[in-house]
Enzyme design. Structure first.
Site, PDB file in Angstrom:
ATOM      1  N   ASP A 140       0.675  -0.915   0.086  1.00 37.59           N
ATOM      2  CA  ASP A 140      -0.065  -0.039  -0.401  1.00 37.59           C
ATOM      3  C   ASP A 140       0.763   1.031   0.379  1.00 37.59           C
ATOM      4  O   ASP A 140       0.605   2.425  -0.924  1.00 37.59           O
ATOM      5  CB  ASP A 140      -0.716  -0.241   1.234  1.00 37.59           C
ATOM      6  CG  ASP A 140      -1.940   1.205   1.333  1.00 37.59           C
ATOM      7  OD1 ASP A 140      -2.817   0.923   1.116  1.00 37.59           O
ATOM      8  OD2 ASP A 140      -1.245   2.529   1.756  1.00 37.59           O
ATOM      9  N   VAL A 168      -5.336   1.878  -0.324  1.00 36.38           N
ATOM     10  CA  VAL A 168      -5.352   1.849  -1.174  1.00 36.38           C
ATOM     11  C   VAL A 168      -5.706   0.285  -1.056  1.00 36.38           C
ATOM     12  O   VAL A 168      -6.868  -0.199  -1.516  1.00 36.38           O
ATOM     13  CB  VAL A 168      -4.113   1.772  -1.831  1.00 36.38           C
ATOM     14  CG1 VAL A 168      -4.012   1.231  -3.064  1.00 36.38           C
ATOM     15  CG2 VAL A 168      -3.399   3.563  -2.602  1.00 36.38           C
ATOM     16  N   ASP A 169      -5.160  -0.854   0.429  1.00 34.09           N
ATOM     17  CA  ASP A 169      -5.477  -1.850   0.419  1.00 34.09           C
ATOM     18  C   ASP A 169      -6.865  -1.429   0.073  1.00 34.09           C
ATOM     19  O   ASP A 169      -8.102  -2.485   0.044  1.00 34.09           O
ATOM     20  CB  ASP A 169      -4.888  -2.041   1.553  1.00 34.09           C
ATOM     21  CG  ASP A 169      -3.243  -2.085   1.412  1.00 34.09           C
ATOM     22  OD1 ASP A 169      -3.342  -3.576  -0.067  1.00 34.09           O
ATOM     23  OD2 ASP A 169      -2.306  -2.985   1.938  1.00 34.09           O
ATOM     24  N   VAL A 170      -7.561  -0.743   1.591  1.00 34.25           N
ATOM     25  CA  VAL A 170      -8.989  -0.807   1.676  1.00 34.25           C
ATOM     26  C   VAL A 170     -10.237  -0.603   0.205  1.00 34.25           C
ATOM     27  O   VAL A 170     -10.424  -1.307  -0.069  1.00 34.25           O
ATOM     28  CB  VAL A 170      -8.940   0.419   2.677  1.00 34.25           C
ATOM     29  CG1 VAL A 170     -10.692   0.118   2.752  1.00 34.25           C
ATOM     30  CG2 VAL A 170      -8.438   0.015   4.352  1.00 34.25           C
ATOM     31  N   GLY A 173      -9.474  -3.650  -1.365  1.00 34.86           N
ATOM     32  CA  GLY A 173     -10.440  -4.737  -0.820  1.00 34.86           C
ATOM     33  C   GLY A 173     -11.950  -4.146  -1.686  1.00 34.86           C
ATOM     34  O   GLY A 173     -12.590  -4.939  -1.448  1.00 34.86           O
TER      35      GLY A 173
END
Length: 393
Positions: A140, A168-170, A173
């Site tokens: 991220d 960015v990961d969120v 996802g």
């Protein structure tokens, strides 16, 4: 209570860290049974990402792994690999975030799995795609840097800054969840699954919305403006007597009401401030005039007065303040696992009918291994239940 819209859906979760596990936890919230496959001995990387520590692992791990079953499988072991392949064969959804090509070498790539399980929805999460970016490591923080998010975050005269969460990961996802649900809807019509591919860079670029479109239209990359908005004013933090107040005047009417609340209605008629375009062009003068008036009272006073006048405004608070506000507004921001345990942020959508399964605690490493292995070894075993249907482990 309803088991949720995804009751009966089996998810094979071969993902770890954040983006993939957030996707599979959301599917579990909606009723799917999620079997999380972890490495023997260490498990998901985030089990060791502390402090803060929880009773069984870390708060990081627990944030995206509730309501799952955990089994440890060593893909280098022939017996465990056979069980992993059987799990993939039975799964409705498979989510993985290995480096591209890794699972193919174990006979767990999309082509191999879909050949024996044509209905599978196979979701791959990567950093930079499976083509030219396949060998780039997708973290991220790095994607925030190379994707441009850091370049528009922070003070204009300061260094580029990451967001305060692995944003960015969120986002990735959530994109993965949308992709999986869309593919399941398509399967309901055609009977066939498909491959869903999401990557951190694409999710970030899509989430830049107006900033991305500004660049594509003008060819000029946007820069950092601190808490200011590039196209609206005042839409920023303004200093009051005791701290910072976030003010978001999205139109001329709101600004006129703000000026009246501050006791300076003439500001709205000043040609420098009469329109949004003029206020953006004269932002420094505008901020100076507003902060001079705001210095007379504390943030809480101005927040109340501006809110009463239908001007969006709020004191800059902490995460604790955010949860407290949600509680006061009756938004029920947390969910408590069945049988006790630490509360967690709830599934963020609310529905007019029962859609979300009660939360079950995040699993201990391999906590369900014996039962899952026995189930995979016996094709006559009944389906694995959602963890919330059982006594907490």
């Amino acid at each position: 209570m309803s088991g949720g819209p995804l009751e009966g859906i089996l998810v094979a979760d071969f993902s770890r860290v954040l983006a993939g596990p957030l996707c599979t936890m959301t599917l579990a919230d909606l009723g799917a049974t999620v079997v999380k496959v972890e490495r023997p001995g260490t498990g998901d990387d985030t089990r060791s990402w502390g402090p803060p520590w929880s009773a069984s692992s870390t708060t990081y791990f627990e944030s995206v792994n509730r309501s799952k079953l955990s089994v440890t499988l060593d893909l280098a072991d022939g017996g465990d690999l056979a069980l992993a392949r059987e799990l993939a064969r039975r799964a409705d959804v498979l989510v993985e975030n290995f480096r591209p090509g890794t699972l193919d070498r174990h006979g767990l790539g999309y082509d191999e799995v879909s050949a024996g399980n044509p209905g599978v929805v196979y979701c791959s999460v990567t950093g930079f795609g499976a083509g030219a970016g396949a060998d780039l490591l997708g973290y991220d923080f790095v994607v925030q840097a190379v994707g441009g998010l850091m370049s528009i975050t922070g003070d204009a005269d300061g260094e580029p800054t990451k967001a305060g969460v692995a944003l960015v990961d969120v986002l990735t996802g959530k994109d993965a969840t949308v992709g999986v649900l869309a593919a399941l809807a398509g399967r309901a019509r055609t009977g066939r699954g498909c491959r869903v591919e999401v990557n951190l860079l694409s999710s970030l670029l899509g989430a830049l919305v107006n900033q991305a479109q500004s660049f594509l239209e003008t060819g000029r990359p946007p820069g950092r403006m601190g808490n200011r908005h590039p196209s609206i004013a005042p839409y920023e933090t303004l200093r009051c007597r005791d701290g910072l107040l976030a003010v978001a005047c999205g139109n001329d009417g709101q600004f006129a009401r703000m000026a009246a609340v501050l006791g300076a209605p003439g500001l709205a008629a000043d040609e420098r401030f009469a329109t949004n375009a003029a206020r953006v062009a004269h932002r420094e003068e505008l901020v100076a005039a507003l902060e001079e008036l705001l210095a007379a009272e504390d943030c809480a006073v101005w927040q109340e007065r501006l809110t009463t006048a239908a001007v969006p405004a709020g004191r800059v608070g902490t995460v604790a303040d955010g949860f407290a506000l949600a509680e006061r507004l009756g938004l029920d921001p947390t969910t408590a696992p069945a049988g006790g345990g630490t509360a967690a942020p709830r599934h963020p959508a609310a529905y007019s009918t029962a859609m979300v399964r009660p939360a079950a605690p995040p699993p201990g490493l391999g906590a369900d291994g014996e039962r899952v292995r026995a189930w995979l070894a016996d094709p006559q075993c009944p389906p694995l239940p959602h963890p919330s249907r059982e006594v907490p482990r």
